[in-house]
Write a protein that holds these residues in place. Structure first.
Motif, mmCIF file in Angstrom:
data_model
loop_
_atom_site.group_PDB
_atom_site.id
_atom_site.type_symbol
_atom_site.label_atom_id
_atom_site.label_comp_id
_atom_site.label_asym_id
_atom_site.label_seq_id
_atom_site.Cartn_x
_atom_site.Cartn_y
_atom_site.Cartn_z
ATOM 1 N N MET A 100 0.796 -1.251 0.023
ATOM 2 C CA MET A 100 0.151 -0.097 0.003
ATOM 3 C C MET A 100 0.851 1.447 -0.074
ATOM 4 S SD MET A 100 -3.248 0.771 2.102
ATOM 5 C CE MET A 100 -4.580 0.562 1.003
ATOM 6 N N ALA A 101 1.836 1.164 0.761
ATOM 7 C CA ALA A 101 2.818 2.261 0.761
ATOM 8 C C ALA A 101 3.472 2.628 -0.485
ATOM 9 C CB ALA A 101 3.994 2.426 1.986
ATOM 10 N N ASN A 102 3.882 1.493 -1.263
ATOM 11 C CA ASN A 102 4.191 1.529 -2.629
ATOM 12 C C ASN A 102 3.187 2.399 -3.500
ATOM 13 O OD1 ASN A 102 6.302 0.937 -4.693
ATOM 14 N ND2 ASN A 102 5.527 -1.208 -5.006
ATOM 15 N N ASP A 103 1.970 1.904 -3.398
ATOM 16 C CA ASP A 103 1.002 2.826 -4.176
ATOM 17 C C ASP A 103 0.924 4.214 -4.033
ATOM 18 O OD1 ASP A 103 -0.129 0.678 -5.962
ATOM 19 O OD2 ASP A 103 -1.839 0.547 -4.616
ATOM 20 N N PRO B 189 1.509 9.748 -6.682
ATOM 21 C CA PRO B 189 1.458 10.732 -5.543
ATOM 22 C C PRO B 189 0.350 11.626 -5.868
ATOM 23 C CG PRO B 189 3.381 11.070 -7.140
ATOM 24 C CD PRO B 189 2.813 9.779 -7.422
ATOM 25 N N GLU B 190 -0.282 12.054 -4.445
ATOM 26 C CA GLU B 190 -1.532 12.741 -4.848
ATOM 27 C C GLU B 190 -1.056 14.200 -4.735
ATOM 28 O OE1 GLU B 190 -4.781 11.648 -2.511
ATOM 29 O OE2 GLU B 190 -4.766 9.618 -3.213
ATOM 30 N N VAL B 191 -1.977 15.187 -5.271
ATOM 31 C CA VAL B 191 -2.078 16.618 -5.221
ATOM 32 C C VAL B 191 -2.921 17.042 -3.952
ATOM 33 C CG1 VAL B 191 -2.010 18.754 -6.149
ATOM 34 C CG2 VAL B 191 -1.186 16.889 -7.567
ATOM 35 N N PRO B 192 -2.105 17.606 -3.054
ATOM 36 C CA PRO B 192 -3.129 18.016 -1.963
ATOM 37 C C PRO B 192 -4.258 18.975 -2.367
ATOM 38 C CG PRO B 192 -0.726 18.390 -1.307
ATOM 39 C CD PRO B 192 -0.936 18.072 -2.681
ATOM 40 N N ASP B 193 -5.468 18.767 -1.531
ATOM 41 C CA ASP B 193 -6.692 19.636 -1.811
ATOM 42 C C ASP B 193 -6.339 21.070 -1.790
ATOM 43 O OD1 ASP B 193 -8.228 17.295 -2.643
ATOM 44 O OD2 ASP B 193 -9.249 17.174 -0.391
ATOM 45 N N ASP C 219 -3.746 13.217 -9.396
ATOM 46 C CA ASP C 219 -2.518 12.576 -9.314
ATOM 47 C C ASP C 219 -1.666 13.086 -10.510
ATOM 48 O OD1 ASP C 219 -2.550 10.447 -11.181
ATOM 49 O OD2 ASP C 219 -4.350 9.878 -10.027
ATOM 50 N N VAL C 220 -0.340 12.887 -10.425
ATOM 51 C CA VAL C 220 0.513 13.406 -11.398
ATOM 52 C C VAL C 220 0.376 12.449 -12.836
ATOM 53 C CG1 VAL C 220 2.953 13.376 -12.166
ATOM 54 C CG2 VAL C 220 2.368 13.889 -9.639
ATOM 55 N N GLY C 221 0.072 11.338 -12.992
ATOM 56 C CA GLY C 221 -0.380 10.522 -13.871
ATOM 57 C C GLY C 221 -1.508 11.001 -14.562
ATOM 58 N N GLN C 222 -2.619 11.518 -13.894
ATOM 59 C CA GLN C 222 -3.591 12.258 -14.745
ATOM 60 C C GLN C 222 -3.213 13.454 -15.154
ATOM 61 O OE1 GLN C 222 -7.001 13.167 -11.911
ATOM 62 N NE2 GLN C 222 -8.272 13.299 -13.657
ATOM 63 N N ALA C 223 -2.588 14.247 -14.517
ATOM 64 C CA ALA C 223 -1.954 15.625 -15.049
ATOM 65 C C ALA C 223 -1.343 15.340 -16.280
ATOM 66 C CB ALA C 223 -1.106 16.084 -13.924
ATOM 67 N N MET C 224 -0.372 14.432 -16.138
ATOM 68 C CA MET C 224 0.339 13.937 -17.490
ATOM 69 C C MET C 224 -0.460 13.615 -18.684
ATOM 70 S SD MET C 224 3.399 14.918 -16.768
ATOM 71 C CE MET C 224 4.325 14.128 -18.284
ATOM 72 N N GLU C 225 -1.433 13.000 -18.566
ATOM 73 C CA GLU C 225 -2.215 12.519 -19.475
ATOM 74 C C GLU C 225 -3.034 13.960 -20.040
ATOM 75 O OE1 GLU C 225 -5.120 9.289 -18.666
ATOM 76 O OE2 GLU C 225 -3.529 8.284 -17.512
#
Length: 133
Positions: free
Chosen positions: A1-4, A9-13, A85-91
């Motif tokens: 879970m820590a690996n996830d 990484p999430e972007v804080p609200d 998250d960063v992945g969504q931002a990159m997409e």
């Protein structure tokens, strides 16, 4: 879970909200700038008898393209501010870049065609190059 958490990484609200507010303020400032610029240009057009309709059309097209591109960038910025998250931002960024390149090609063709028309309309017949695109 820590690996996830490390891999996604999430972007804080709070950060996303700050981005959203900053983007909205910047968009309002840009909209004010555009409105003022257009009003100034229209005043110049009506006071200048030498302004041709071809140049007016070309300037209107450039203003339209500028507004469209700015709106697309503001929309992207808002979507980025909402990404979790960063992945969504990159997409989102990748898709935006693809769409903007397609738009860019179309916009260049429109400006080229209008500029060609302005040149043809302003070249007196009988002059070298008259009637040639």
């Amino acid at each position: 879970m820590a690996n996830d958490a490390f891999m996604k990484p999430e972007v804080p609200d709070a950060f996303r909200e700050l981005m959203r507010v900053s983007i909205e303020q910047t968009k309002r400032a840009f909209d004010t700038f555009v409105a003022t610029s257009e009003k100034t240009w229209k005043t110049f057009e009506t006071s200048s008898q030498t302004a041709s309709s071809g140049l007016r059309s070309l300037n209107e097209k450039i203003a339209e393209i500028t507004r469209d591109n700015a709106e697309a960038n503001f929309n992207l910025a808002m979507k980025l501010a909402e990404s979790k998250d960063v992945g969504q931002a990159m997409e989102l960024q990748t898709e935006h870049a693809r769409k903007q390149m397609e738009s860019f090609v179309h916009q260049l063709e429109e400006i080229r065609d209008l500029a060609t028309q302005v040149i043809q309309d302003s070249t007196p017949t009988g002059m070298p190059g008259a009637g040639k695109p």
